[in-house]
Design an enzyme around this catalytic site. Structure first.
Site, PDB file in Angstrom:
ATOM      1  CE  LYS A  91      43.033  99.029  41.689  1.00  8.27           C
ATOM      2  NZ  LYS A  91      43.954  98.535  40.634  1.00  8.27           N
ATOM      3  N   GLY A 195      46.398  78.675  35.879  1.00  5.15           N
ATOM      4  CA  GLY A 195      45.461  79.571  35.596  1.00  5.15           C
ATOM      5  C   GLY A 195      45.479  79.833  33.960  1.00  5.15           C
ATOM      6  N   GLY A 197      42.663  81.524  32.304  1.00 11.20           N
ATOM      7  CA  GLY A 197      41.891  82.302  32.109  1.00 11.20           C
ATOM      8  C   GLY A 197      42.058  83.415  30.908  1.00 11.20           C
ATOM      9  CB  VAL A 199      46.374  86.679  31.269  1.00 12.25           C
ATOM     10  CG1 VAL A 199      47.595  86.928  31.055  1.00 12.25           C
ATOM     11  CG2 VAL A 199      45.714  87.943  31.674  1.00 12.25           C
TER      12      VAL A 199
HETATM   13  N1  LIG Z   1      43.379  90.296  32.419  1.00  9.42           N
HETATM   14  C1  LIG Z   1      44.540  90.960  32.187  1.00  9.42           C
HETATM   15  O1  LIG Z   1      44.694  91.781  31.207  1.00  9.42           O
HETATM   16  C2  LIG Z   1      45.326  91.347  33.367  1.00  9.42           C
HETATM   17  C3  LIG Z   1      46.217  92.192  33.511  1.00  9.42           C
HETATM   18  C4  LIG Z   1      47.121  92.220  34.493  1.00  9.42           C
HETATM   19  C5  LIG Z   1      47.151  91.377  35.571  1.00  9.42           C
HETATM   20  N2  LIG Z   1      46.125  90.619  35.379  1.00  9.42           N
HETATM   21  C6  LIG Z   1      45.978  89.390  36.601  1.00  9.42           C
HETATM   22  O2  LIG Z   1      46.462  87.997  36.063  1.00  9.42           O
HETATM   23  C7  LIG Z   1      45.579  87.195  36.455  1.00  9.42           C
HETATM   24  C8  LIG Z   1      44.730  86.488  35.590  1.00  9.42           C
HETATM   25  O3  LIG Z   1      43.911  87.239  35.144  1.00  9.42           O
HETATM   26  P1  LIG Z   1      42.770  86.775  34.022  1.00  9.42           P
HETATM   27  O4  LIG Z   1      42.011  87.971  33.290  1.00  9.42           O
HETATM   28  O5  LIG Z   1      43.328  85.891  33.139  1.00  9.42           O
HETATM   29  O6  LIG Z   1      41.554  86.160  35.039  1.00  9.42           O
HETATM   30  P2  LIG Z   1      40.454  85.112  34.549  1.00  9.42           P
HETATM   31  O7  LIG Z   1      39.554  85.239  35.860  1.00  9.42           O
HETATM   32  O8  LIG Z   1      40.100  85.002  33.349  1.00  9.42           O
HETATM   33  O9  LIG Z   1      41.258  83.742  34.712  1.00  9.42           O
HETATM   34  C9  LIG Z   1      41.798  83.173  35.994  1.00  9.42           C
HETATM   35  C10 LIG Z   1      41.984  81.572  35.802  1.00  9.42           C
HETATM   36  O10 LIG Z   1      42.335  81.223  36.993  1.00  9.42           O
HETATM   37  C11 LIG Z   1      41.953  79.915  37.431  1.00  9.42           C
HETATM   38  N3  LIG Z   1      42.144  79.900  39.018  1.00  9.42           N
HETATM   39  C12 LIG Z   1      41.692  80.522  39.985  1.00  9.42           C
HETATM   40  N4  LIG Z   1      42.241  79.920  41.157  1.00  9.42           N
HETATM   41  C13 LIG Z   1      42.969  79.027  40.743  1.00  9.42           C
HETATM   42  C14 LIG Z   1      44.144  78.189  41.351  1.00  9.42           C
HETATM   43  N5  LIG Z   1      44.184  78.351  42.875  1.00  9.42           N
HETATM   44  N6  LIG Z   1      44.752  77.256  40.637  1.00  9.42           N
HETATM   45  C15 LIG Z   1      44.643  76.988  39.465  1.00  9.42           C
HETATM   46  N7  LIG Z   1      43.991  78.030  38.723  1.00  9.42           N
HETATM   47  C16 LIG Z   1      43.186  78.925  39.403  1.00  9.42           C
HETATM   48  C17 LIG Z   1      40.396  80.159  37.271  1.00  9.42           C
HETATM   49  O11 LIG Z   1      39.638  79.045  37.084  1.00  9.42           O
HETATM   50  C18 LIG Z   1      40.572  80.867  35.818  1.00  9.42           C
HETATM   51  O12 LIG Z   1      40.429  79.978  34.925  1.00  9.42           O
HETATM   52  C19 LIG Z   1      44.913  87.872  37.741  1.00  9.42           C
HETATM   53  O13 LIG Z   1      45.659  87.844  38.842  1.00  9.42           O
HETATM   54  C20 LIG Z   1      44.577  89.213  37.244  1.00  9.42           C
HETATM   55  O14 LIG Z   1      44.804  90.180  38.137  1.00  9.42           O
HETATM   56  C21 LIG Z   1      45.169  90.310  34.439  1.00  9.42           C
END
Ligand SMILES: NC(=O)c1ccc[n+]([C@@H]2O[C@H](COP(=O)([O-])OP(=O)(O)OC[C@H]3O[C@@H](n4cnc5c(N)ncnc54)[C@H](O)[C@@H]3O)[C@@H](O)[C@H]2O)c1
Length: 367
Positions: A91, A195, A197, A199
């Site tokens: 990391k 959530g 976003g 994913v």
């Molecule tokens: N993007 C990836 O490929 C990936 C891979 C592995 C793990 N993750 C993990 O998955 C999670 C989501 O990733 P992402 O890329 O979609 O993030 P993102 O930032 O695109 O989306 C996160 C979403 O969660 C919402 N949110 C934040 N706090 C909230 C709450 N308390 N209640 C409800 N909604 C809430 C935000 O408004 C946003 O729409 C993160 O924890 C990330 O570390 C992502």
């Protein structure tokens, strides 16, 4: 300035079942250009070079940044091993001093400083995007060091991993469904996604495509448009976390499931993408004691997707490899059932088995 520390010990193991944390290498460098500290922790290279994202974050102290790098690099060893990848765990951290909001010029120089730190490790550590960094940052880093994945598709990288992570979560849900309901098919299965976003929205679309019954939720009210588009129910996040559904998918920030939320759960399984969903490892026992299946969040597709850049990226292969998460999680759930342990413990044991076998085969000390 650079400091090498071997086997620093230190933080509590994130997934404590494995005992003491023993890292191979810790490199702390003060950037020549910015004076800002960059840190890389290599937990293990037993299975291959240590892959792990670069986090840009404000830490109250350098020690906080080092502790985070040590803790997260250990988790990366388990993630890679659990996914069956020939990669170790590492990391990177760029520790931005409290109160400093870097301009884009300073950010560029910070990334160059971080590239120096990566280069100093001669390929033992491969960086990628993480909290606070984007694929555009990876493209910048790639201009100054070779050991970078997660670059944009326009420059031959794997781009946004969201779609592949969503595919991995869907595959994990199929394994959960098979265990709970005797069929991997998700048609008619009720799923609450918290959530929406990169994913969560992708997951919602995939599940809509296989006719799951969807309950969608986000703190951002604009995301309700997706619920309308897909004909899904819209819930506030607290309602969604306690919804009576087959599967709850936390796809927002980590640490959402604490003791209180674990006690309030009314789903049959928790299976989502958010990293470090549990506020602490004991929550896994609490969830298990309530008869709820918890799919460990680190068996995710994002890492598999990005790792394929190392051998020539192919999105079709990435989707196929993410679908294999169904088999990986099935093995974990079967082992958990047979050994009467939680899936979190089972995935740690399976990852540790891989590591031990690889260490024995190569004559290296086990980590
Ligand atoms: N993007 C990836 O490929 C990936 C891979 C592995 C793990 N993750 C993990 O998955 C999670 C989501 O990733 P992402 O890329 O979609 O993030 P993102 O930032 O695109 O989306 C996160 C979403 O969660 C919402 N949110 C934040 N706090 C909230 C709450 N308390 N209640 C409800 N909604 C809430 C935000 O408004 C946003 O729409 C993160 O924890 C990330 O570390 C992502």
């Amino acid at each position: 300035m650079s400091t090498h520390v071997a086997d620093p010990g230190g933080p509590t193991a994130m997934l404590g079942q494995l005992g003491a944390v023993e890292h191979e290498q810790l490199l702390v460098r003060r950037g020549d250009r910015t004076g800002i500290y960059t840190v890389v922790a290599i937990h293990s290279t037993v299975l291959g070079p240590a892959l792990g994202g670069c986090r840009i974050w404000h830490y109250p102290s350098l020690q906080g940044a080092i502790d985070d790098a040590l803790r997260l690099s250990h988790a990366m060893t388990l993630k890679a091993a659990a996914a069956g990848l020939a990669l170790g765990g590492g990391k990177g951290v760029i520790s931005v001093p409290a109160g400093l909001e870097p301009s884009s010029a300073l950010r560029h120089e910070m990334l160059r400083d971080f590239a120096d730190t990566v280069n100093a490790l001669s390929g033992r550590y491969i960086t990628a995007e993480d909290v606070g960094t984007t694929s555009r940052d990876m493209a910048i880093l790639a201009g100054f060091c070779d050991h970078v994945v997660g670059r944009p598709t326009e420059v031959g990288g794997s781009g946004d991993p969201g779609e592949f992570t969503a595919a991995g979560v869907e595959a994990a849900m199929r394994a959960c469904s098979a265990q709970l309901f005797g069929t991997p098919e998700l048609a008619g299965c009720s799923v609450a996604i918290v959530g929406l976003g990169s994913v969560g929205a992708g997951l919602a679309r995939r599940l809509h495509g296989v006719r799951a019954q969807l309950y969608l939720s986000d703190i951002d009210p604009r995301k309700e448009a997706l619920a309308r588009e897909l004909g899904a129910h819209w819930l506030e996040p607290e309602q969604a976390l306690a919804a009576e559904v087959d599967i709850l998918a936390p796809c927002a920030l980590g640490g959402m499931l604490d003791d209180e939320h674990a006690d309030a759960l009314r789903c049959r399984a928790v299976c989502g993408a958010a990293n470090n969903q549990l506020a602490h490892d004991g929550v896994a026992d609490r969830i298990a004691a309530r008869g709820i299946l918890y799919a460990p969040d680190f068996i995710a597709g994002g890492l598999i997707n990005v790792s394929l850049e190392l051998t020539g990226y192919d999105p079709a292969l990435a989707i196929r490899r993410c679908a294999e998460i169904e088999d990986v999680l099935t093995r974990v759930l079967d082992h958990a059932h047979e050994a009467s342990i939680t899936p979190l413990q089972a995935s740690c044991e399976i990852a540790q088995r891989w590591l031990s076998a690889a260490a024995a085969a190569s004559g290296l000390p086990e980590r």
